[in-house]
Design a protein around this motif. Sequence first.
Motif, PDB file in Angstrom:
ATOM      1  N   UNK A  88     -15.284 -15.210   9.361  1.00  0.00           N
ATOM      2  CA  UNK A  88     -13.835 -15.444   9.292  1.00  0.00           C
ATOM      3  C   UNK A  88     -13.468 -16.774   9.953  1.00  0.00           C
ATOM      4  N   UNK A  89     -14.033 -17.017  11.120  1.00  0.00           N
ATOM      5  CA  UNK A  89     -13.740 -18.269  11.819  1.00  0.00           C
ATOM      6  C   UNK A  89     -14.240 -19.475  11.030  1.00  0.00           C
ATOM      7  N   UNK A  90     -15.453 -19.362  10.506  1.00  0.00           N
ATOM      8  CA  UNK A  90     -16.049 -20.486   9.787  1.00  0.00           C
ATOM      9  C   UNK A  90     -15.443 -20.740   8.422  1.00  0.00           C
TER      10      UNK A  90
ATOM     11  N   UNK B 134       0.523   4.277   3.879  1.00  0.00           N
ATOM     12  CA  UNK B 134       0.619   3.254   4.891  1.00  0.00           C
ATOM     13  C   UNK B 134       0.468   1.898   4.215  1.00  0.00           C
ATOM     14  N   UNK B 135       1.334   0.958   4.507  1.00  0.00           N
ATOM     15  CA  UNK B 135       1.291  -0.347   3.858  1.00  0.00           C
ATOM     16  C   UNK B 135       0.268  -1.249   4.529  1.00  0.00           C
ATOM     17  N   UNK B 136      -0.198  -2.207   3.772  1.00  0.00           N
ATOM     18  CA  UNK B 136      -1.153  -3.173   4.284  1.00  0.00           C
ATOM     19  C   UNK B 136      -0.434  -4.176   5.176  1.00  0.00           C
ATOM     20  N   UNK B 137      -1.079  -4.654   6.258  1.00  0.00           N
ATOM     21  CA  UNK B 137      -0.450  -5.659   7.093  1.00  0.00           C
ATOM     22  C   UNK B 137      -0.284  -6.963   6.327  1.00  0.00           C
ATOM     23  N   UNK B 138       0.727  -7.717   6.676  1.00  0.00           N
ATOM     24  CA  UNK B 138       0.960  -9.019   6.046  1.00  0.00           C
ATOM     25  C   UNK B 138      -0.082 -10.008   6.552  1.00  0.00           C
ATOM     26  N   UNK B 139      -0.671 -10.742   5.649  1.00  0.00           N
ATOM     27  CA  UNK B 139      -1.632 -11.786   6.009  1.00  0.00           C
ATOM     28  C   UNK B 139      -1.132 -13.099   5.459  1.00  0.00           C
ATOM     29  N   UNK B 140      -1.221 -14.143   6.264  1.00  0.00           N
ATOM     30  CA  UNK B 140      -0.841 -15.453   5.742  1.00  0.00           C
ATOM     31  C   UNK B 140      -1.712 -15.807   4.549  1.00  0.00           C
ATOM     32  N   UNK B 141      -1.191 -16.581   3.616  1.00  0.00           N
ATOM     33  CA  UNK B 141      -2.002 -16.957   2.460  1.00  0.00           C
ATOM     34  C   UNK B 141      -3.280 -17.651   2.900  1.00  0.00           C
ATOM     35  N   UNK B 142      -4.343 -17.406   2.202  1.00  0.00           N
ATOM     36  CA  UNK B 142      -5.625 -18.006   2.556  1.00  0.00           C
ATOM     37  C   UNK B 142      -6.496 -18.120   1.333  1.00  0.00           C
ATOM     38  N   UNK B 143      -7.782 -18.344   1.540  1.00  0.00           N
ATOM     39  CA  UNK B 143      -8.705 -18.483   0.429  1.00  0.00           C
ATOM     40  C   UNK B 143      -8.756 -17.193  -0.396  1.00  0.00           C
ATOM     41  N   UNK B 144      -9.078 -17.337  -1.680  1.00  0.00           N
ATOM     42  CA  UNK B 144      -9.118 -16.185  -2.574  1.00  0.00           C
ATOM     43  C   UNK B 144     -10.256 -15.236  -2.210  1.00  0.00           C
TER      44      UNK B 144
ATOM     45  N   UNK C 245     -10.758 -23.298   7.199  1.00  0.00           N
ATOM     46  CA  UNK C 245     -10.051 -23.769   6.004  1.00  0.00           C
ATOM     47  C   UNK C 245      -8.567 -23.945   6.254  1.00  0.00           C
ATOM     48  N   UNK C 246      -7.979 -23.006   6.979  1.00  0.00           N
ATOM     49  CA  UNK C 246      -6.550 -23.103   7.289  1.00  0.00           C
ATOM     50  C   UNK C 246      -6.260 -24.291   8.200  1.00  0.00           C
ATOM     51  N   UNK C 247      -7.151 -24.542   9.145  1.00  0.00           N
ATOM     52  CA  UNK C 247      -6.962 -25.682  10.052  1.00  0.00           C
ATOM     53  C   UNK C 247      -7.061 -26.992   9.277  1.00  0.00           C
ATOM     54  N   UNK C 248      -8.003 -27.064   8.353  1.00  0.00           N
ATOM     55  CA  UNK C 248      -8.120 -28.273   7.539  1.00  0.00           C
ATOM     56  C   UNK C 248      -6.869 -28.498   6.698  1.00  0.00           C
ATOM     57  N   UNK C 249      -6.291 -27.406   6.194  1.00  0.00           N
ATOM     58  CA  UNK C 249      -5.072 -27.512   5.382  1.00  0.00           C
ATOM     59  C   UNK C 249      -3.860 -27.829   6.245  1.00  0.00           C
ATOM     60  N   UNK C 250      -3.906 -27.399   7.512  1.00  0.00           N
ATOM     61  CA  UNK C 250      -2.807 -27.664   8.441  1.00  0.00           C
ATOM     62  C   UNK C 250      -1.606 -26.775   8.191  1.00  0.00           C
ATOM     63  N   UNK C 251      -0.560 -27.054   8.912  1.00  0.00           N
ATOM     64  CA  UNK C 251       0.685 -26.318   8.740  1.00  0.00           C
ATOM     65  C   UNK C 251       0.717 -25.002   9.491  1.00  0.00           C
TER      66      UNK C 251
ATOM     67  N   UNK D  86      -3.515 -18.242  11.351  1.00  0.00           N
ATOM     68  CA  UNK D  86      -4.915 -17.815  11.275  1.00  0.00           C
ATOM     69  C   UNK D  86      -5.570 -17.809  12.659  1.00  0.00           C
ATOM     70  N   UNK D  87      -5.254 -18.775  13.488  1.00  0.00           N
ATOM     71  CA  UNK D  87      -5.800 -18.812  14.845  1.00  0.00           C
ATOM     72  C   UNK D  87      -5.293 -17.615  15.642  1.00  0.00           C
ATOM     73  N   UNK D  88      -4.006 -17.318  15.535  1.00  0.00           N
ATOM     74  CA  UNK D  88      -3.445 -16.155  16.239  1.00  0.00           C
ATOM     75  C   UNK D  88      -4.069 -14.856  15.735  1.00  0.00           C
ATOM     76  N   UNK D  89      -4.241 -14.749  14.435  1.00  0.00           N
ATOM     77  CA  UNK D  89      -4.851 -13.565  13.843  1.00  0.00           C
ATOM     78  C   UNK D  89      -6.283 -13.379  14.364  1.00  0.00           C
ATOM     79  N   UNK D  90      -7.052 -14.463  14.412  1.00  0.00           N
ATOM     80  CA  UNK D  90      -8.430 -14.397  14.906  1.00  0.00           C
ATOM     81  C   UNK D  90      -8.448 -14.035  16.390  1.00  0.00           C
ATOM     82  N   UNK D  91      -7.532 -14.592  17.145  1.00  0.00           N
ATOM     83  CA  UNK D  91      -7.449 -14.282  18.565  1.00  0.00           C
ATOM     84  C   UNK D  91      -7.154 -12.798  18.786  1.00  0.00           C
ATOM     85  N   UNK D  92      -6.264 -12.242  17.994  1.00  0.00           N
ATOM     86  CA  UNK D  92      -5.937 -10.811  18.099  1.00  0.00           C
ATOM     87  C   UNK D  92      -7.149  -9.956  17.727  1.00  0.00           C
TER      88      UNK D  92
END
Length: 104
Positions: A71-73, A1-11, A78-84, A90-96
């Motif tokens: 995750x939220x903190x 089973x493959x891993x779900x795609x995650x938007x790029x984020x912190x290491x 971090x994604x919100x600060x970076x924008x785009x 990330x917000x949609x992912x957290x909401x899910x």
Amino acid sequence: MSQPEHPPGPAQPGYSAIKDAQLKRLRRIEGQVRGLQRMVEADTYCIDVLTQVSAATKALEAVALSLLEEHLGHCVAGAIQAGGQDAEAKVKEASAAIARLVRS
């Protein structure tokens, strides 16, 4: 089973700073579950088993809420600060994730 795609984020995951504490909590929960197995093997009274199932469930929920808070903190903030588009993803992912926790 493959891993779900995650938007790029912190290491590092958001829980990196409390990883040892999370592992300790999970090991304690693992012990609770093994205790439940022993209770069933020993034909322990149903209500006593259910009480322990409830305790293990609450302990897992506490871990989940802690991970969500981290995750939220970390990741979402971090994604919100970076924008785009990463921020929106990330917000949609957290909401899910919150929706999954509420349904469980």
